[in-house]
Scaffold this active site. Structure first.
Site, PDB file in Angstrom:
ATOM      1  N   ASP A 105      39.415  37.209  39.406  1.00 36.28           N
ATOM      2  CA  ASP A 105      40.358  36.380  38.380  1.00 36.28           C
ATOM      3  C   ASP A 105      41.073  36.675  38.086  1.00 36.28           C
ATOM      4  O   ASP A 105      42.301  37.661  39.178  1.00 36.28           O
ATOM      5  CB  ASP A 105      40.012  37.875  36.499  1.00 36.28           C
ATOM      6  N   HIS A 250      39.918  41.763  40.842  1.00 36.52           N
ATOM      7  CA  HIS A 250      41.690  40.498  40.908  1.00 36.52           C
ATOM      8  C   HIS A 250      41.794  40.546  41.527  1.00 36.52           C
ATOM      9  O   HIS A 250      42.106  41.020  43.224  1.00 36.52           O
ATOM     10  CB  HIS A 250      42.166  41.674  39.391  1.00 36.52           C
TER      11      HIS A 250
END
Length: 285
Positions: A105, A250
């Site tokens: 992400d 992430h």
């Protein structure tokens, strides 16, 4: 608000996000908050009307997140009707046995995303990248690289806001602008979206559906944004591994060097253990 500040805020929601939406190891997780505003979705000024070749809007349910994996007969969703055509959308993870999905992400970030892409390429693995528009517009070359490597790019809004605090027009703008830049740089609009902080409401589900996207949560949260150490991140992935698991990591939003190092460790370990890393497909029966 800076990216680091937004990520500090994420810990307020992590506990709740881990509790909802999971169904064994084949589930997704999300925090579903409120009903949102009602009424028709806003229309972008100057947007062309949907033509015969346009992607049909999806018909959202009140709570769309369901397991995306598991084997046997696929889980079917509500019918969507456009121009009198009945279709049955469903989500599935291709393959059998020990199949998992890796998601990243908040990128793309030129400091960390290229290393993640190189690691995935070295192992011939496809992953999902939920990108923020304000990052993607600055690094469109990385989206093109993702497309060249066969990765799936999803919508993570433009500026990573808490959607449950926004009006419907603001939510629409956050999602629509990001879909546009993905379409431009990646070559096609996204089929998937993920709410920042895992915070969803009815408006977010409905607007995402109207933009032709399905929501995707996660099963295993590495909590890598807390920078607990590469070994701890890798251990969380391998300990949580299982058929249909969706891993959240992430590639932007702060120092993600630990996330990169962890991927170098756990990805070959998963493959050596017999896991197949793939991306979910959305099909229509």
């Amino acid at each position: 608000m800076t990216k680091d500040q937004m990520f500090t805020r994420r810990h307020l929601l992590t506990g709740g996000a881990a509790l909802l939406g999971a169904a064994g190891t084949a589930g997704t997780a999300a925090l579903f908050i409120g009903d949102g505003a009602s009424g028709p979705a806003p229309t972008r000024a100057g947007a062309p009307a949907a033509g015969p070749g346009a992607r049909p809007a999806l018909k959202p349910s009140a709570y769309r997140l369901q397991p995306i994996a598991g084997y046997g007969r696929p889980v079917r969703r509500r019918s969507l009707v456009r121009a009198g055509v009945r279709r049955e959308p469903f989500l599935k993870v291709d393959g059998r046995g020990r199949t998992m999905v890796l998601t990243f992400d908040d990128g793309p970030d030129p400091r960390y995303t290229p290393d993640i892409l190189r690691i995935l390429r070295a192992h011939d693995v496809r992953a999902m990248f939920f990108v923020c528009g304000e990052m993607a517009v600055q690094h469109q070359d990385l989206l093109k690289e993702m497309a060249d490597d066969g990765h799936t790019v999803g919508n993570h809004t433009w500026s990573h806001p808490l959607l449950t605090t926004l009006s419907r027009p603001r939510i629409h703008t956050e999602m629509a602008r990001t879909s546009e830049i993905i379409d431009k740089a990646y070559g096609e609009p996204p089929l998937w979206f993920r709410a920042p902080y895992g915070a969803w409401n009815r408006a977010a589900f409905r607007l995402g559906a109207e933009l032709g996207m399905e929501p995707l949560g996660w099963t295993v949260d590495t909590l890598d944004w807390r920078t607990p150490g590469a070994h701890t991140i890798a251990e969380r992935v391998t300990d949580g591994a299982g058929p249909g698991v969706v891993v959240l990591s992430h590639d932007a939003g702060g120092d993600r060097s630990q996330s990169v190092e962890a991927l170098r460790d756990y990805l070959p370990a998963l493959l050596d253990s017999g896991y197949r890393i793939t991306v979910p497909q959305r099909k229509y029966a």
